[in-house]
Design a protein around this motif. Structure first.
Motif, PDB file in Angstrom:
ATOM      1  N   ILE A  58      -6.319 -16.094  -5.874  1.00  0.00           N
ATOM      2  CA  ILE A  58      -5.999 -16.016  -7.305  1.00  0.00           C
ATOM      3  C   ILE A  58      -4.517 -16.247  -7.537  1.00  0.00           C
ATOM      4  O   ILE A  58      -4.107 -16.718  -8.587  1.00  0.00           O
ATOM      5  CB  ILE A  58      -6.411 -14.677  -7.972  1.00  0.00           C
ATOM      6  N   ASN A  59      -3.699 -15.918  -6.538  1.00  0.00           N
ATOM      7  CA  ASN A  59      -2.271 -16.172  -6.696  1.00  0.00           C
ATOM      8  C   ASN A  59      -1.916 -17.629  -6.422  1.00  0.00           C
ATOM      9  O   ASN A  59      -0.941 -18.147  -6.961  1.00  0.00           O
ATOM     10  CB  ASN A  59      -1.455 -15.247  -5.789  1.00  0.00           C
ATOM     11  N   GLN A  60      -2.671 -18.263  -5.554  1.00  0.00           N
ATOM     12  CA  GLN A  60      -2.453 -19.681  -5.263  1.00  0.00           C
ATOM     13  C   GLN A  60      -2.801 -20.536  -6.456  1.00  0.00           C
ATOM     14  O   GLN A  60      -2.118 -21.488  -6.781  1.00  0.00           O
ATOM     15  CB  GLN A  60      -3.353 -20.140  -4.099  1.00  0.00           C
ATOM     16  N   ASN A  61      -3.907 -20.203  -7.064  1.00  0.00           N
ATOM     17  CA  ASN A  61      -4.479 -21.089  -8.066  1.00  0.00           C
ATOM     18  C   ASN A  61      -5.100 -20.279  -9.190  1.00  0.00           C
ATOM     19  O   ASN A  61      -6.314 -20.207  -9.324  1.00  0.00           O
ATOM     20  CB  ASN A  61      -5.554 -21.942  -7.379  1.00  0.00           C
ATOM     21  N   PRO A  62      -4.231 -19.699 -10.020  1.00  0.00           N
ATOM     22  CA  PRO A  62      -4.680 -18.756 -11.032  1.00  0.00           C
ATOM     23  C   PRO A  62      -5.694 -19.346 -12.015  1.00  0.00           C
ATOM     24  O   PRO A  62      -6.540 -18.620 -12.530  1.00  0.00           O
ATOM     25  CB  PRO A  62      -3.396 -18.395 -11.779  1.00  0.00           C
ATOM     26  N   GLU A  63      -5.622 -20.649 -12.225  1.00  0.00           N
ATOM     27  CA  GLU A  63      -6.505 -21.252 -13.234  1.00  0.00           C
ATOM     28  C   GLU A  63      -7.975 -21.130 -12.847  1.00  0.00           C
ATOM     29  O   GLU A  63      -8.854 -21.100 -13.704  1.00  0.00           O
ATOM     30  CB  GLU A  63      -6.178 -22.735 -13.438  1.00  0.00           C
ATOM     31  N   ARG A  64      -8.215 -21.099 -11.560  1.00  0.00           N
ATOM     32  CA  ARG A  64      -9.602 -21.057 -11.095  1.00  0.00           C
ATOM     33  C   ARG A  64     -10.372 -19.878 -11.680  1.00  0.00           C
ATOM     34  O   ARG A  64     -11.586 -19.936 -11.831  1.00  0.00           O
ATOM     35  CB  ARG A  64      -9.645 -20.968  -9.569  1.00  0.00           C
ATOM     36  N   ILE A  65      -9.632 -18.783 -11.966  1.00  0.00           N
ATOM     37  CA  ILE A  65     -10.323 -17.586 -12.440  1.00  0.00           C
ATOM     38  C   ILE A  65     -11.016 -17.828 -13.771  1.00  0.00           C
ATOM     39  O   ILE A  65     -12.125 -17.350 -13.998  1.00  0.00           O
ATOM     40  CB  ILE A  65      -9.341 -16.428 -12.639  1.00  0.00           C
ATOM     41  N   GLU A  66     -10.330 -18.554 -14.634  1.00  0.00           N
ATOM     42  CA  GLU A  66     -10.892 -18.825 -15.950  1.00  0.00           C
ATOM     43  C   GLU A  66     -12.341 -19.282 -15.844  1.00  0.00           C
ATOM     44  O   GLU A  66     -13.237 -18.709 -16.469  1.00  0.00           O
ATOM     45  CB  GLU A  66     -10.091 -19.937 -16.659  1.00  0.00           C
ATOM     46  N   ASN A  67     -12.544 -20.307 -15.039  1.00  0.00           N
ATOM     47  CA  ASN A  67     -13.886 -20.866 -14.895  1.00  0.00           C
ATOM     48  C   ASN A  67     -14.893 -19.810 -14.497  1.00  0.00           C
ATOM     49  O   ASN A  67     -15.918 -19.624 -15.148  1.00  0.00           O
ATOM     50  CB  ASN A  67     -13.882 -21.974 -13.833  1.00  0.00           C
ATOM     51  N   VAL A  68     -14.539 -19.098 -13.416  1.00  0.00           N
ATOM     52  CA  VAL A  68     -15.488 -18.111 -12.911  1.00  0.00           C
ATOM     53  C   VAL A  68     -15.800 -17.069 -13.971  1.00  0.00           C
ATOM     54  O   VAL A  68     -16.942 -16.661 -14.154  1.00  0.00           O
ATOM     55  CB  VAL A  68     -14.940 -17.442 -11.642  1.00  0.00           C
ATOM     56  N   MET A  69     -14.786 -16.642 -14.701  1.00  0.00           N
ATOM     57  CA  MET A  69     -15.005 -15.615 -15.705  1.00  0.00           C
ATOM     58  C   MET A  69     -15.868 -16.133 -16.847  1.00  0.00           C
ATOM     59  O   MET A  69     -16.707 -15.411 -17.375  1.00  0.00           O
ATOM     60  CB  MET A  69     -13.681 -15.090 -16.228  1.00  0.00           C
ATOM     61  N   LYS A  70     -15.640 -17.389 -17.205  1.00  0.00           N
ATOM     62  CA  LYS A  70     -16.465 -17.952 -18.268  1.00  0.00           C
ATOM     63  C   LYS A  70     -17.911 -18.088 -17.810  1.00  0.00           C
ATOM     64  O   LYS A  70     -18.838 -17.738 -18.524  1.00  0.00           O
ATOM     65  CB  LYS A  70     -15.906 -19.310 -18.700  1.00  0.00           C
ATOM     66  N   GLU A  71     -18.071 -18.588 -16.601  1.00  0.00           N
ATOM     67  CA  GLU A  71     -19.426 -18.753 -16.039  1.00  0.00           C
ATOM     68  C   GLU A  71     -20.201 -17.446 -16.067  1.00  0.00           C
ATOM     69  O   GLU A  71     -21.368 -17.401 -16.393  1.00  0.00           O
ATOM     70  CB  GLU A  71     -19.329 -19.238 -14.583  1.00  0.00           C
ATOM     71  N   SER A  72     -19.499 -16.352 -15.694  1.00  0.00           N
ATOM     72  CA  SER A  72     -20.212 -15.089 -15.564  1.00  0.00           C
ATOM     73  C   SER A  72     -20.238 -14.318 -16.886  1.00  0.00           C
ATOM     74  O   SER A  72     -20.789 -13.230 -16.969  1.00  0.00           O
ATOM     75  CB  SER A  72     -19.573 -14.233 -14.466  1.00  0.00           C
ATOM     76  N   GLY A  73     -19.649 -14.904 -17.924  1.00  0.00           N
ATOM     77  CA  GLY A  73     -19.742 -14.332 -19.265  1.00  0.00           C
ATOM     78  C   GLY A  73     -19.182 -12.933 -19.416  1.00  0.00           C
ATOM     79  O   GLY A  73     -19.714 -12.111 -20.162  1.00  0.00           O
ATOM     80  N   ARG A  88      -2.077  -9.710 -10.263  1.00  0.00           N
ATOM     81  CA  ARG A  88      -1.605 -10.075 -11.601  1.00  0.00           C
ATOM     82  C   ARG A  88      -2.406 -11.176 -12.311  1.00  0.00           C
ATOM     83  O   ARG A  88      -2.807 -10.981 -13.466  1.00  0.00           O
ATOM     84  CB  ARG A  88      -0.126 -10.466 -11.549  1.00  0.00           C
ATOM     85  N   PRO A  89      -2.636 -12.320 -11.678  1.00  0.00           N
ATOM     86  CA  PRO A  89      -3.326 -13.385 -12.407  1.00  0.00           C
ATOM     87  C   PRO A  89      -4.688 -12.941 -12.929  1.00  0.00           C
ATOM     88  O   PRO A  89      -5.094 -13.310 -14.046  1.00  0.00           O
ATOM     89  CB  PRO A  89      -3.500 -14.490 -11.356  1.00  0.00           C
ATOM     90  N   LEU A  90      -5.355 -12.126 -12.143  1.00  0.00           N
ATOM     91  CA  LEU A  90      -6.664 -11.624 -12.537  1.00  0.00           C
ATOM     92  C   LEU A  90      -6.546 -10.594 -13.650  1.00  0.00           C
ATOM     93  O   LEU A  90      -7.191 -10.692 -14.702  1.00  0.00           O
ATOM     94  CB  LEU A  90      -7.307 -10.982 -11.301  1.00  0.00           C
ATOM     95  N   ILE A  91      -5.692  -9.611 -13.438  1.00  0.00           N
ATOM     96  CA  ILE A  91      -5.545  -8.504 -14.379  1.00  0.00           C
ATOM     97  C   ILE A  91      -5.041  -8.993 -15.724  1.00  0.00           C
ATOM     98  O   ILE A  91      -5.530  -8.597 -16.780  1.00  0.00           O
ATOM     99  CB  ILE A  91      -4.580  -7.442 -13.812  1.00  0.00           C
ATOM    100  N   GLN A  92      -4.053  -9.881 -15.671  1.00  0.00           N
ATOM    101  CA  GLN A  92      -3.475 -10.375 -16.919  1.00  0.00           C
ATOM    102  C   GLN A  92      -4.528 -11.068 -17.772  1.00  0.00           C
ATOM    103  O   GLN A  92      -4.535 -10.949 -18.996  1.00  0.00           O
ATOM    104  CB  GLN A  92      -2.316 -11.327 -16.601  1.00  0.00           C
ATOM    105  N   ARG A  93      -5.425 -11.786 -17.115  1.00  0.00           N
ATOM    106  CA  ARG A  93      -6.488 -12.461 -17.853  1.00  0.00           C
ATOM    107  C   ARG A  93      -7.566 -11.501 -18.331  1.00  0.00           C
ATOM    108  O   ARG A  93      -8.070 -11.624 -19.447  1.00  0.00           O
ATOM    109  CB  ARG A  93      -7.125 -13.548 -16.976  1.00  0.00           C
ATOM    110  N   MET A  94      -7.921 -10.559 -17.470  1.00  0.00           N
ATOM    111  CA  MET A  94      -9.038  -9.678 -17.817  1.00  0.00           C
ATOM    112  C   MET A  94      -8.651  -8.668 -18.893  1.00  0.00           C
ATOM    113  O   MET A  94      -9.455  -8.330 -19.752  1.00  0.00           O
ATOM    114  CB  MET A  94      -9.520  -8.910 -16.581  1.00  0.00           C
ATOM    115  N   LEU A  95      -7.426  -8.167 -18.839  1.00  0.00           N
ATOM    116  CA  LEU A  95      -7.063  -7.057 -19.728  1.00  0.00           C
ATOM    117  C   LEU A  95      -6.075  -7.426 -20.825  1.00  0.00           C
ATOM    118  O   LEU A  95      -5.970  -6.729 -21.826  1.00  0.00           O
ATOM    119  CB  LEU A  95      -6.487  -5.892 -18.908  1.00  0.00           C
TER     120      LEU A  95
END
Lengths: 201, 201
Positions: free
Chosen positions: A109-124, B166-173
């Motif tokens: 997640i620190n290498q490639n923070p953008e990736r999280i967006e997708n996963v979070m959207k997918e899992s709603g 951080r990248p995760l938390i900042q997005r989630m919360l």
DNA sequence: GTCTATATGCAGATAGAC
DNA sequence: GTCTATCTGCATATAGAC
């Protein structure tokens, strides 16, 4: 949710998970994944086109193990104080089965923070909704201080760090003895529950 | 302790730190480090022979920032309860200056656990001695429960996780708003101190 | 679908001029 | 000490036979 994998695809994903979790995206080698799966390098590309896509499959799966479970517990009707016990046990058990998942996710997640967006959207996931619900659920009076944000960060921090920092902690505090460390982890379930509850008084 | 660096060596190490902390050992490129330092790739090898040795210099330095400071505070004569405030502030400030150091260390200690031994020996850390001293220092009665191991892990977990995740938390919360996250970090100093003290009651 | 053989590109490291 | 040019090896990815 889960694309259904054919037998060979499953073989590959299992091998990839093992290697990626240990080495990370950059450190992993397609050759090693192929060996681990007992097949040929070319097959990896046949099924997943390239390294990135194979990695994404593994990463998505890992993040999906990390979060949706927590949501399920948070939104159901269990009294809040009992949720603590359930969540702590759940995460400890999950991480014990797969200790590398923690440092893997932190790194990626620190290498490639953008990736999280997708996963979070997918899992709603809609954490803001949950937040609202939990705030309402807290019985005023019984709990003197509550911030959902801090509570969640406290909980995950208390649980995660021994898994993420294991090589360091085991050496610094337990003479690098894996058994002592495992005992410590077991104790820790109780300690973490206790600390979290105290934090709400 | 610190080998004294020449001007050019310092230029290189500074660049290397920046790149390695962001990309990790595997993800970093010698070319990028050279560019960052405004010099040539060949010079890196002239001064540090190879990538590994350059990395080691950076890693050692990072770990040395991570631990010896804590020891200093732990062994001095400050009352234990006050040490908490000092340590929490110290780590928060340190990590705020250099947020990537946390996920960097987590990743690398998991990649190559043996490396820690060397650094720990070099810096002469004897945590078992400190442990003993702290146990004696605790005023029985005032503190109902104390385990040095759990206390240290609690403290670091509570501090570290927001930086590592951080990248995760900042997005989630926090709707991915850096300012909201920074406010949260500032609040957190108080929260963490409070939780740690409560945990001792 | 699965393999062997090969192409392509790039990163780490060295040679050697200045 | 610092550079340009180059070597070497390896990792991803593809071509093409079976």
């Amino acid at each position: 949710m889960n694309k259904e994998y054919t037998e060979t695809e499953l073989l590959i994903v299992n091998a990839a998970r093992k290697v990626f979790l240990n080495k990370g995206m950059d450190g992993a080698r397609m050759q090693e994944i192929a060996d681990e799966a007992g097949i040929n390098k070319a097959l990896l590309h046949y099924y997943f086109r390239n390294k990135q896509k194979l990695f994404d499959a593994v990463f998505q799966e890992a993040l999906e193990k990390f979060f949706p479970a927590i949501v399920e517990v948070l939104i159901n009707e269990t009294p809040f104080i009992d949720k603590i016990d359930i969540l702590v046990d759940m995460y400890f058990d999950r991480f014990k089965e797969n200790p590398h998942i923690v440092s893997f996710i932190i790194h990626e997640i620190n290498q490639n923070p953008e990736r999280i967006e997708n996963v979070m959207k997918e899992s709603g996931m809609r954490l803001d909704v949950i937040k609202q619900k939990i705030q309402e659920m807290i019985e005023v009076g019984k709990i003197s201080f509550f911030s959902f944000d801090h509570f969640m960060v406290n909980m995950l921090g208390l649980i995660i760090w021994p898994f993420a920092g294991r090589p360091l902690i085991q050496r610094m505090l337990f003479e690098n003895d894996p058994e002592k460390f495992d005992d410590f982890l077991e104790e820790r379930k109780t300690v973490v529950k206790r600390v979290l509850k105290k934090s709400l008084e």
